[in-house]
Design an enzyme around this catalytic site. Sequence first.
Site, mmCIF file in Angstrom:
data_model
loop_
_atom_site.group_PDB
_atom_site.id
_atom_site.type_symbol
_atom_site.label_atom_id
_atom_site.label_comp_id
_atom_site.label_asym_id
_atom_site.label_seq_id
_atom_site.Cartn_x
_atom_site.Cartn_y
_atom_site.Cartn_z
ATOM 1 C CG ASP A 51 -24.692 0.120 7.361
ATOM 2 O OD1 ASP A 51 -24.373 -0.455 6.755
ATOM 3 O OD2 ASP A 51 -25.116 -0.295 8.785
ATOM 4 N N GLY A 52 -21.113 1.686 9.643
ATOM 5 C CA GLY A 52 -20.199 2.771 10.240
ATOM 6 C C GLY A 52 -18.741 3.334 9.867
ATOM 7 C CG ASN A 124 -26.907 6.936 7.992
ATOM 8 O OD1 ASN A 124 -27.097 6.331 6.842
ATOM 9 N ND2 ASN A 124 -25.992 6.304 9.271
ATOM 10 C CD GLU A 125 -28.013 10.374 11.024
ATOM 11 O OE1 GLU A 125 -26.989 10.473 11.381
ATOM 12 O OE2 GLU A 125 -28.404 9.275 11.254
ATOM 13 C CG ASP A 153 -33.957 15.213 23.935
ATOM 14 O OD1 ASP A 153 -34.050 15.438 25.123
ATOM 15 O OD2 ASP A 153 -33.893 13.458 23.944
ATOM 16 C CB THR A 164 -33.020 2.152 7.548
ATOM 17 O OG1 THR A 164 -31.882 2.250 7.002
ATOM 18 C CG2 THR A 164 -34.218 1.344 6.773
ATOM 19 C CE1 TYR A 166 -30.959 9.048 18.146
ATOM 20 C CE2 TYR A 166 -29.433 10.797 16.785
ATOM 21 C CZ TYR A 166 -30.807 10.322 18.437
ATOM 22 O OH TYR A 166 -30.371 10.582 19.091
ATOM 23 C CB SER A 169 -33.344 4.423 16.822
ATOM 24 O OG SER A 169 -32.679 3.656 16.524
HETATM 25 P P1 NAP Z 1 -22.510 3.252 15.850
HETATM 26 O O1 NAP Z 1 -23.222 4.143 17.304
HETATM 27 O O2 NAP Z 1 -21.040 2.584 16.658
HETATM 28 O O3 NAP Z 1 -23.942 2.038 15.254
HETATM 29 C C1 NAP Z 1 -24.686 2.770 15.044
HETATM 30 C C2 NAP Z 1 -25.990 1.143 14.741
HETATM 31 O O4 NAP Z 1 -26.453 2.214 12.886
HETATM 32 C C3 NAP Z 1 -24.657 0.915 14.117
HETATM 33 O O5 NAP Z 1 -25.398 -0.867 14.385
HETATM 34 C C4 NAP Z 1 -24.392 0.591 12.131
HETATM 35 O O6 NAP Z 1 -24.117 -0.653 11.870
HETATM 36 C C5 NAP Z 1 -25.818 0.851 12.486
HETATM 37 N N1 NAP Z 1 -26.671 2.147 10.825
HETATM 38 C C6 NAP Z 1 -25.799 2.905 10.871
HETATM 39 N N2 NAP Z 1 -25.851 3.481 9.906
HETATM 40 C C7 NAP Z 1 -27.473 2.840 9.384
HETATM 41 C C8 NAP Z 1 -28.428 2.732 8.257
HETATM 42 N N3 NAP Z 1 -28.394 3.657 7.227
HETATM 43 N N4 NAP Z 1 -29.585 2.352 8.516
HETATM 44 C C9 NAP Z 1 -29.629 1.497 9.248
HETATM 45 N N5 NAP Z 1 -28.728 1.350 10.460
HETATM 46 C C10 NAP Z 1 -27.760 1.984 10.321
HETATM 47 O O7 NAP Z 1 -23.032 4.811 15.187
HETATM 48 P P2 NAP Z 1 -21.448 4.239 13.513
HETATM 49 O O8 NAP Z 1 -21.388 2.834 13.103
HETATM 50 O O9 NAP Z 1 -21.031 5.242 13.086
HETATM 51 O O10 NAP Z 1 -22.965 5.130 12.587
HETATM 52 C C11 NAP Z 1 -23.186 6.469 13.064
HETATM 53 C C12 NAP Z 1 -24.809 6.246 12.942
HETATM 54 O O11 NAP Z 1 -25.512 5.842 14.141
HETATM 55 C C13 NAP Z 1 -25.378 7.550 12.704
HETATM 56 O O12 NAP Z 1 -25.705 8.379 11.151
HETATM 57 C C14 NAP Z 1 -27.165 7.333 13.389
HETATM 58 O O13 NAP Z 1 -27.515 7.109 12.776
HETATM 59 C C15 NAP Z 1 -27.080 6.437 14.260
HETATM 60 N N6 NAP Z 1 -27.113 6.487 15.376
HETATM 61 C C16 NAP Z 1 -28.082 5.801 15.394
HETATM 62 C C17 NAP Z 1 -28.574 5.741 17.316
HETATM 63 C C18 NAP Z 1 -30.328 5.454 17.770
HETATM 64 O O14 NAP Z 1 -30.574 4.059 17.050
HETATM 65 N N7 NAP Z 1 -30.281 5.510 18.708
HETATM 66 C C19 NAP Z 1 -27.710 6.673 17.945
HETATM 67 C C20 NAP Z 1 -26.671 7.739 17.586
HETATM 68 C C21 NAP Z 1 -26.285 7.494 16.368
HETATM 69 P P3 NAP Z 1 -22.703 -1.190 11.801
HETATM 70 O O15 NAP Z 1 -23.813 -1.790 12.930
HETATM 71 O O16 NAP Z 1 -23.138 -2.199 10.292
HETATM 72 O O17 NAP Z 1 -22.260 0.044 12.198
HETATM 73 MN MN MN Z 2 -21.252 0.296 13.960
#
Ligand code: NAP
Ligand code: MN
Length: 267
Positions: A51-52, A124-125, A153, A164, A166, A169
């Site tokens: 996704d990233g 995403n957001e 926060d 689905t 951040y 989570s």
């Molecule tokens: P990353 O920190 O490397 O990975 C974030 C994880 O979120 C990866 O496992 C990614 O899947 C997954 N993901 C991304 N979009 C998704 C979606 N729409 N539905 C379900 N899972 C999803 O960051 P990144 O890969 O560059 O992705 C950026 C996203 O990370 C941000 O948009 C944010 O949503 C998310 N994020 C989540 C948290 C948290 O959950 N606490 C904190 C910060 C950011 P892949 O392994 O396939 O890349």
């Molecule tokens: Mn990723």
Amino acid sequence: MSRPIINILSNANFESKKTASTLHKELSNNGFEPFNGFNKNAKLTICIGGDGSFIKAVHKNDFPEMPFVGINTGHLGFYQEIKPDEIEKFVLDYKNENYKINDIKLIRSDIYTKNKTYKMYSINEVVLKAAHSKTIHMNVFIDRNHVEKFSGDGILVCTPSGSTAYNMSSGGAIIYPSIHVLQMTPISPVSSSAYRSLTKSVVVPGSHTISLVIEKRYKDSNLLLVDGSEYFFNNLHRVNVRLSNKVIKKLSFSNNSYWDNLKDKFL
Ligand code: NAP
Ligand code: MN
């Protein structure tokens, strides 16, 4: 007639590169002109990674109008519909026009600083926080109605497809991608006798604007996360968030169901 150009964007990991070379051959054998990189005249962009990688590809190429499809070599791959071992079938389905095109809704944020306004899009957001992991205080308006004085926060606003990530989570709900709504989710809201913040997500019609107005002391110490990338603004006053008319087009094949995917990835 010239062969239709198809972009291949791949991240640098070993499996992605291997997949890219298989795909390259398969596309050539089927009358297409594969292009390693982003060519504006292409008919389709295929993104290999997680996704990233998909999110990065869309941002880097400025939210183009041409359709995307993803081959998943990531951990999750929510946006990445095809598995590396399904390339042959995918190329045939594509050639036979055996697919639908779905719209991925985007968030548009208008960022108001003292002298300038910025516009940013998210798949995403968008999240508004304080710098240096401090709590942030802000007033939240929905379509000009004052809803709360938030402290915690931060506040996250996501698209249905982003629900689905951040958002989930942080305790937010999963929203079916075709529903035209925005979800606002508090991140670690403070709810005490000193500060009262909503502790639950709010889902609003996609035509509404969520307006986040930070208190003055955060004007130079804020953090805006746009699909996970960090931005800092000077003299920040307000961020207005709504669903954009702009969308990302994504191919979808009949054998892929949202619920199968969800079960596969999360349970
Ligand atoms: P990353 O920190 O490397 O990975 C974030 C994880 O979120 C990866 O496992 C990614 O899947 C997954 N993901 C991304 N979009 C998704 C979606 N729409 N539905 C379900 N899972 C999803 O960051 P990144 O890969 O560059 O992705 C950026 C996203 O990370 C941000 O948009 C944010 O949503 C998310 N994020 C989540 C948290 C948290 O959950 N606490 C904190 C910060 C950011 P892949 O392994 O396939 O890349
Ligand atoms: Mn990723």
